[in-house]
Write an enzyme that holds these catalytic residues in place. Sequence first.
Site, PDB file in Angstrom:
ATOM      1  NE  ARG A 121      -3.736   0.327   2.737  1.00  0.00           N
ATOM      2  CZ  ARG A 121      -3.862   1.234   3.350  1.00  0.00           C
ATOM      3  NH1 ARG A 121      -3.145   1.465   4.229  1.00  0.00           N
ATOM      4  NH2 ARG A 121      -4.379   2.611   3.263  1.00  0.00           N
ATOM      5  CE  LYS A 186       3.065  -5.000   5.627  1.00  0.00           C
ATOM      6  NZ  LYS A 186       3.347  -4.421   4.420  1.00  0.00           N
ATOM      7  NE  ARG A 321       1.524   8.397  13.220  1.00  0.00           N
ATOM      8  CZ  ARG A 321       1.549   8.303  14.517  1.00  0.00           C
ATOM      9  NH1 ARG A 321       1.978   7.941  15.162  1.00  0.00           N
ATOM     10  NH2 ARG A 321       1.879   9.631  13.608  1.00  0.00           N
TER      11      ARG A 321
END
Length: 324
Positions: A121, A186, A321
């Site tokens: 993204r 991630k 976040r």
Amino acid sequence: MTVRSLLSILADGKFHSGRELGDEVGVSRSAIWKHVRRFEDGGLDIFSVKGRGYRVPGGLELLDIERIQQGLLPEVKVLIKDPDLRLSIESTNELAMEASQRGDCHGRLFLAEQQLAGRGRRGREWVSPFARNLYFSLVWRFEQGVAALEGLSLLVGLAIVRALEKMEIQGVELKWPNDLLHQGKKLAGILLEVHGEASGQCQVVIGVGINVEMPKEVSEAIDQPWTDLKTITGGVVSRNQLLAVILNELVVCLERFDKEGFVGLVDEWQSRHAMQNEAVILQIGDEFVEGVCRGVDGSGALLLQSAAGIKAYHGGEISVRRPV
């Protein structure tokens, strides 16, 4: 064919001399040396020892269409059509989009050992060492138009978590709208690209990248905390088995989504949500919005509670976040 044959020989992790390799694949020792240099430039770790030859430390598992198909459920196997496996390409999503724009590609699978221009993204680069991670794109046709696709990226993430849990890989969480995390780092990302009619037939390219075994020497290019399945499990995870298990879950979920949408999966998605009921900051362009994340609604929109109440935020160029 020469390149794949050479990799297949080196995959055993043992030393092979340049002469042996040349004889096996029918090229000169000089050609073998050039291929090895290209593999190294692509991020593949190869030891070269004078008098002994070349070896890939720890060996190598190449993607294998036949092995992947053997792991598919019968009802899934009939829906996965014409798998297209490449050694090194710009992007599996790009290849899938080009094919789907030429005609109906429902169920076509595109995968690669390496992506030279993989992306996530907001245009972020997806670091792609050769034959260590998993990169694939699946094309799926929907009849209800683009507007009916709300929540699809969340469903794809949920299907992947289900698959990992079936492989006894626990603790993977979902980050809205299309990331998978483990202990805040991630692990995987999803990128959907759509073309077709707003209220009619459309095709969606479902792109997935999963860190399976990220070499430390290429990890410096990653601009966020990351992890891989080898770190999580402490062992080797078969990419062929992983892809088969994911496809089994994903296709079942896609079939259900086509009939019911995302609404019936909200509770299950939220049970794996990394930021459920936590303070978060949303960045929307140059604007920052603070609040408490209350999960998602039936359309897949993020629910943020602030002093003004609860507001739904849909996908797009929104990042989420935790406060620093």
